[in-house]
Enzyme design. Structure first.
Site, PDB file in Angstrom:
ATOM      1  N   HIS A 159       0.879  -1.591   0.111  1.00 15.64           N
ATOM      2  CA  HIS A 159       0.377   0.054  -0.058  1.00 15.64           C
ATOM      3  C   HIS A 159       0.434   1.496  -0.217  1.00 15.64           C
ATOM      4  O   HIS A 159       1.528   1.373   0.493  1.00 15.64           O
ATOM      5  CB  HIS A 159      -0.781  -0.106   1.305  1.00 15.64           C
ATOM      6  CG  HIS A 159      -2.113  -1.031   1.318  1.00 15.64           C
ATOM      7  ND1 HIS A 159      -1.612  -2.286   2.100  1.00 15.64           N
ATOM      8  CD2 HIS A 159      -3.420  -0.753   0.714  1.00 15.64           C
ATOM      9  CE1 HIS A 159      -2.504  -2.534   1.507  1.00 15.64           C
ATOM     10  NE2 HIS A 159      -3.897  -2.004   0.177  1.00 15.64           N
ATOM     11  N   LYS A 163       0.288   5.363   4.825  1.00 15.22           N
ATOM     12  CA  LYS A 163      -1.292   4.225   5.331  1.00 15.22           C
ATOM     13  C   LYS A 163      -0.110   3.672   6.350  1.00 15.22           C
ATOM     14  O   LYS A 163       0.610   3.401   7.003  1.00 15.22           O
ATOM     15  CB  LYS A 163      -1.358   2.661   3.570  1.00 15.22           C
ATOM     16  CG  LYS A 163      -2.755   1.632   4.618  1.00 15.22           C
ATOM     17  CD  LYS A 163      -2.559   0.448   4.399  1.00 15.22           C
ATOM     18  CE  LYS A 163      -3.919  -0.407   4.623  1.00 15.22           C
ATOM     19  NZ  LYS A 163      -4.738   0.639   4.641  1.00 15.22           N
TER      20      LYS A 163
END
Length: 274
Positions: A159, A163
């Site tokens: 990600h 995040k």
């Protein structure tokens, strides 16, 4: 017409709002941002770059009065785990159904979310894994674990660098699905490592490695656009409208029934061939 409220107008919330505005059977009645956000007071349509909607973006500290005034059928929450845990008791007491797209909850918090839906008899979809494709990956991983219980399983998830939760909620859910598949085949306590990568602007990629002594299978899903999250949210809104109780995306997509049919077919074939 389903009346929808939006909490959280970040990268994903924007796509969700845009697609709801395009939906024939939905209308946005409330949009809520975090306290102190420069979005507060803006017209939602102007913020989204479309025509004006006459919906003023409100701050979350005004949420209860806004919900009371606008009376949404479903609220979609793409804020943050800590904010969502504050929002859910308020919305549940007000009998508003909820789609939760945020991640980073503990097991105890998820249990609390379940209990709130049962206590107040509103409907909640908990969907950290809201894209349609990644839910198919979960189903396939469950089936693979049922059949290949002597193989090793490992999850890699990637990600964007900012995040907050690691591993992702989707990776943890993938691990659960693999464990369930292994347990169906009589295999318990197998370790399923999760490798989390946070780099650049990666939207989301999940990969399940299934490795045997002589071969390897790889099941993967990658989101190219947050539109994928939005399409899942639209499906979840339609599903939870006028329902009560706690649900997840496998309920929304009917995946449990598909998996049970598969297992029943396998059991039937084994019985015939034995």
């Amino acid at each position: 017409m389903i009346k929808v409220g939006i909490i959280g107008l970040g990268k994903t919330g924007i796509y969700v709002a845009q697609n709801i505005l395009k939906s024939d059977n939905m209308q946005i009645v409330a949009a809520i941002c975090s306290p102190g956000s420069i979005k507060k007071g803006m017209d939602l349509g102007k913020f989204l770059g479309t025509s004006e909607t006459n919906i003023k973006i409100a701050s979350s500290d005004e949420m209860e009065s806004i919900i009371f005034k606008t009376k949404p059928d479903v609220v979609v929450d793409f804020s943050s785990a800590s904010a969502t845990m504050k929002n859910i008791p308020i919305l549940s007491r007000m009998k508003v159904n909820i789609v939760i797209g945020t991640t980073g909850f503990t097991k105890e918090e998820i249990k609390k979310i379940q209990n709130l839906s049962y206590e107040f008899k509103n409907g909640i979809v908990y969907a950290p894994n809201i894209t349609l494709g990644v839910n198919v990956v979960m189903l396939l991983s469950n089936i693979a674990a049922t059949v290949l219980n002597n193989y090793d399983f490992e999850i890699v998830e990637m990600h964007y660098k900012n995040k907050k939760d690691s591993p992702s909620g989707t990776a943890l859910k993938l691990s659960d699905e693999i464990e369930h598949g292994l347990e169906v085949s009589g295999t318990y306590d197998k370790t399923i490592p999760i490798n989390a990568i946070r780099a650049g602007g990666i939207i989301g990629k999940h990969k399940v490695l299934i490795i045997g002594e002589y071969d390897q299978i790889e099941i993967s899903h990658e989101s190219f656009s947050r539109q994928a999250f939005s399409l899942g949210a639209i499906k979840a809104i339609n599903y939870i409208y006028n329902k009560s109780g706690y649900y997840e995306m496998n309920n929304v997509l009917n995946l449990k029934e598909i998996l049970h049919e598969y297992i029943d077919t396998i059991d039937g074939n084994l019985a015939i061939n034995s």
